[in-house]
Write a protein that holds these residues in place. Structure first.
Motif, mmCIF file in Angstrom:
data_model
loop_
_atom_site.group_PDB
_atom_site.id
_atom_site.type_symbol
_atom_site.label_atom_id
_atom_site.label_comp_id
_atom_site.label_asym_id
_atom_site.label_seq_id
_atom_site.Cartn_x
_atom_site.Cartn_y
_atom_site.Cartn_z
ATOM 1 N N ASN A 198 -16.280 -45.319 65.108
ATOM 2 C CA ASN A 198 -15.116 -44.525 64.675
ATOM 3 C C ASN A 198 -15.447 -43.535 63.561
ATOM 4 O O ASN A 198 -14.575 -42.759 63.164
ATOM 5 C CB ASN A 198 -13.959 -45.436 64.243
ATOM 6 N N VAL A 199 -16.675 -43.537 63.058
ATOM 7 C CA VAL A 199 -17.086 -42.538 62.063
ATOM 8 C C VAL A 199 -18.291 -41.794 62.633
ATOM 9 O O VAL A 199 -19.355 -42.384 62.847
ATOM 10 C CB VAL A 199 -17.459 -43.179 60.707
ATOM 11 N N LEU A 200 -18.109 -40.513 62.909
ATOM 12 C CA LEU A 200 -19.146 -39.725 63.583
ATOM 13 C C LEU A 200 -19.761 -38.730 62.603
ATOM 14 O O LEU A 200 -19.071 -37.859 62.081
ATOM 15 C CB LEU A 200 -18.524 -38.958 64.769
ATOM 16 N N VAL A 201 -21.074 -38.912 62.383
ATOM 17 C CA VAL A 201 -21.820 -37.932 61.584
ATOM 18 C C VAL A 201 -22.376 -36.890 62.542
ATOM 19 O O VAL A 201 -22.899 -37.227 63.600
ATOM 20 C CB VAL A 201 -22.992 -38.608 60.835
ATOM 21 N N SER A 202 -22.252 -35.627 62.151
ATOM 22 C CA SER A 202 -22.843 -34.584 62.989
ATOM 23 C C SER A 202 -23.345 -33.455 62.099
ATOM 24 O O SER A 202 -22.637 -33.000 61.202
ATOM 25 C CB SER A 202 -21.801 -34.073 64.000
ATOM 26 N N GLY A 203 -24.578 -33.044 62.346
ATOM 27 C CA GLY A 203 -25.189 -32.010 61.527
ATOM 28 C C GLY A 203 -25.439 -30.737 62.310
ATOM 29 O O GLY A 203 -24.673 -29.762 62.230
ATOM 30 N N SER A 204 -26.500 -30.734 63.099
ATOM 31 C CA SER A 204 -26.894 -29.495 63.775
ATOM 32 C C SER A 204 -25.813 -28.994 64.731
ATOM 33 O O SER A 204 -25.586 -27.780 64.835
ATOM 34 C CB SER A 204 -28.234 -29.682 64.502
ATOM 35 N N TYR A 205 -25.129 -29.924 65.390
ATOM 36 C CA TYR A 205 -24.089 -29.489 66.338
ATOM 37 C C TYR A 205 -22.972 -28.728 65.617
ATOM 38 O O TYR A 205 -22.544 -27.662 66.068
ATOM 39 C CB TYR A 205 -23.529 -30.709 67.077
ATOM 40 N N LEU A 206 -22.537 -29.263 64.473
ATOM 41 C CA LEU A 206 -21.427 -28.604 63.760
ATOM 42 C C LEU A 206 -21.874 -27.311 63.085
ATOM 43 O O LEU A 206 -21.208 -26.272 63.193
ATOM 44 C CB LEU A 206 -20.842 -29.548 62.695
ATOM 45 N N PHE A 207 -23.008 -27.359 62.378
ATOM 46 C CA PHE A 207 -23.374 -26.186 61.576
ATOM 47 C C PHE A 207 -23.941 -25.044 62.405
ATOM 48 O O PHE A 207 -23.954 -23.900 61.955
ATOM 49 C CB PHE A 207 -24.300 -26.590 60.419
ATOM 50 N N SER A 208 -24.389 -25.341 63.638
ATOM 51 C CA SER A 208 -24.871 -24.238 64.481
ATOM 52 C C SER A 208 -23.738 -23.657 65.335
ATOM 53 O O SER A 208 -23.926 -22.656 66.020
ATOM 54 C CB SER A 208 -26.020 -24.706 65.380
ATOM 55 N N ALA A 209 -22.572 -24.302 65.279
ATOM 56 C CA ALA A 209 -21.467 -23.841 66.127
ATOM 57 C C ALA A 209 -20.925 -22.506 65.627
ATOM 58 O O ALA A 209 -20.767 -22.308 64.415
ATOM 59 C CB ALA A 209 -20.349 -24.882 66.131
ATOM 60 N N GLU A 210 -20.637 -21.628 66.542
ATOM 61 C CA GLU A 210 -20.018 -20.360 66.156
ATOM 62 C C GLU A 210 -18.598 -20.621 65.638
ATOM 63 O O GLU A 210 -18.166 -20.039 64.654
ATOM 64 C CB GLU A 210 -19.970 -19.437 67.366
ATOM 65 N N ASP A 211 -17.906 -21.539 66.316
ATOM 66 C CA ASP A 211 -16.549 -21.931 65.925
ATOM 67 C C ASP A 211 -16.609 -23.405 65.504
ATOM 68 O O ASP A 211 -16.530 -24.295 66.353
ATOM 69 C CB ASP A 211 -15.599 -21.719 67.116
ATOM 70 N N MET A 212 -16.746 -23.643 64.214
ATOM 71 C CA MET A 212 -16.911 -25.030 63.761
ATOM 72 C C MET A 212 -15.657 -25.857 64.027
ATOM 73 O O MET A 212 -15.744 -27.036 64.340
ATOM 74 C CB MET A 212 -17.286 -25.097 62.273
ATOM 75 N N ARG A 213 -14.498 -25.238 63.909
ATOM 76 C CA ARG A 213 -13.271 -26.005 64.157
ATOM 77 C C ARG A 213 -13.221 -26.514 65.595
ATOM 78 O O ARG A 213 -12.869 -27.673 65.849
ATOM 79 C CB ARG A 213 -12.025 -25.168 63.839
ATOM 80 N N ALA A 214 -13.611 -25.663 66.527
ATOM 81 C CA ALA A 214 -13.626 -26.092 67.933
ATOM 82 C C ALA A 214 -14.637 -27.219 68.127
ATOM 83 O O ALA A 214 -14.399 -28.173 68.888
ATOM 84 C CB ALA A 214 -13.969 -24.908 68.845
ATOM 85 N N ALA A 215 -15.769 -27.135 67.421
ATOM 86 C CA ALA A 215 -16.787 -28.189 67.530
ATOM 87 C C ALA A 215 -16.247 -29.514 66.964
ATOM 88 O O ALA A 215 -16.441 -30.577 67.548
ATOM 89 C CB ALA A 215 -18.060 -27.761 66.813
ATOM 90 N N VAL A 216 -15.544 -29.443 65.824
ATOM 91 C CA VAL A 216 -14.957 -30.643 65.237
ATOM 92 C C VAL A 216 -13.920 -31.239 66.209
ATOM 93 O O VAL A 216 -13.908 -32.440 66.465
ATOM 94 C CB VAL A 216 -14.301 -30.336 63.868
ATOM 95 N N ASP A 217 -13.088 -30.376 66.780
ATOM 96 C CA ASP A 217 -12.088 -30.850 67.736
ATOM 97 C C ASP A 217 -12.743 -31.526 68.936
ATOM 98 O O ASP A 217 -12.235 -32.517 69.453
ATOM 99 C CB ASP A 217 -11.208 -29.685 68.218
ATOM 100 N N SER A 218 -13.892 -30.992 69.359
ATOM 101 C CA SER A 218 -14.560 -31.573 70.528
ATOM 102 C C SER A 218 -15.112 -32.970 70.200
ATOM 103 O O SER A 218 -15.263 -33.800 71.099
ATOM 104 C CB SER A 218 -15.692 -30.661 71.021
ATOM 105 N N LEU A 219 -15.393 -33.220 68.929
ATOM 106 C CA LEU A 219 -15.847 -34.580 68.548
ATOM 107 C C LEU A 219 -14.667 -35.554 68.493
ATOM 108 O O LEU A 219 -14.806 -36.734 68.766
ATOM 109 C CB LEU A 219 -16.528 -34.551 67.173
ATOM 110 N N ARG A 220 -13.504 -35.048 68.092
ATOM 111 C CA ARG A 220 -12.324 -35.914 67.985
ATOM 112 C C ARG A 220 -11.728 -36.269 69.333
ATOM 113 O O ARG A 220 -11.201 -37.349 69.503
ATOM 114 C CB ARG A 220 -11.237 -35.193 67.180
ATOM 115 N N ARG A 221 -11.786 -35.358 70.270
ATOM 116 C CA ARG A 221 -11.106 -35.550 71.565
ATOM 117 C C ARG A 221 -11.618 -36.741 72.339
ATOM 118 O O ARG A 221 -12.818 -36.994 72.334
ATOM 119 C CB ARG A 221 -11.255 -34.300 72.433
#
Ligand code: DX5
Ligand code: ZN
Length: 221
Positions: A198-221
């Protein structure tokens, strides 16, 4: 203050993949993109092959960060540093079971300082070896890559350990947070959540994303 329930998914952005020349900006970017915590990877070049950052950087980060700092100590004998990291602004401190001569003492020290207590295991370390410590922790971090570097591929062989920990937590009524770290992206997030993380660490996926909010949402979904 919003209190996150243990069953909500918590997203912790790993600053190891941030732009260190613009760390304050990237902390703000993570907060504005909907992350819950900032993950701060301390590496000593001994417990893991690489060296990352330590106290001076934590101090500067804590001064600008609006999110809680989730400190992951990839350090031999982390107890040597716990009091200073707590004083510098760590909201939670996670130590590796493999790195401590006296695991329980390190966990009790973190607790005594009023910080969230985390215990981590590397991919080859079995859950059995830490069961005796579970009543001392808020969170177990199951490493889903060999610790030391960002940008590695998720190791699916770690999934049975996540399932086993969630089962033990449920059976014993421990209500543990189970954190995963390494190779977490839009695809692997759903797999680890299904296993019980239930706690997700993400580094390269989030910081390389053009749209970080969309990347965060994709982890929550
Ligand atoms: C690796 C670190 C991770 C790392 C994850 O040892 O503990 O926190 O930043 O990076 P990604 O998400 O790129 O695998
Ligand atoms: Zn980490």
């Amino acid at each position: 203050m919003i209190v996150l329930s243990k069953r909500d998914t918590i997203i912790s952005a790993s600053l190891l993949s941030a732009d260190f020349a613009n760390l304050g900006r990237d902390c703000t970017r993570a907060a504005e993109s909907g992350c819950d915590w900032l993950h701060f990877d301390v590496m000593d070049g001994m417990f893991v092959p690489s060296i990352s950052f330590g106290e001076p950087v934590l101090k500067c980060t804590a001064a600008v960060a609006s999110l809680p700092l989730d400190v992951h100590m990839m350090v031999t004998e982390p107890a040597r540093y716990i009091e200073r990291y707590a004083a510098l602004g760590a909201a939670g401190i996670t130590v590796h079971s493999e790195a401590c001569e006296d695991v329980a003492a390190a966990l009790r020290l973190i607790r005594s300082l009023g910080r969230r207590v985390g215990l981590s295991i590397k991919p080859a370390t079995p859950v059995d070896s830490i069961v005796k410590y579970l009543d001392l922790v808020d969170m177990v971090l199951v490493m889903t890559v060999e610790p030391g570097f960002g940008g590695q591929a998720f190791m699916p062989e770690t999934l049975p350990k996540i399932r086993e920990l969630r089962r033990i937590s449920d059976e014993q009524g421990l209500d543990l947070d189970i954190q995963v770290d390494g190779g977490i992206n839009g695809e692997t997030a759903s797999i680890v959540k299904e296993a019980g993380a239930n706690v997700l660490v993400s580094g390269s996926y989030l910081f390389s994303a053009e749209d970080m909010r969309a990347a965060v949402d994709s982890l929550r979904r």
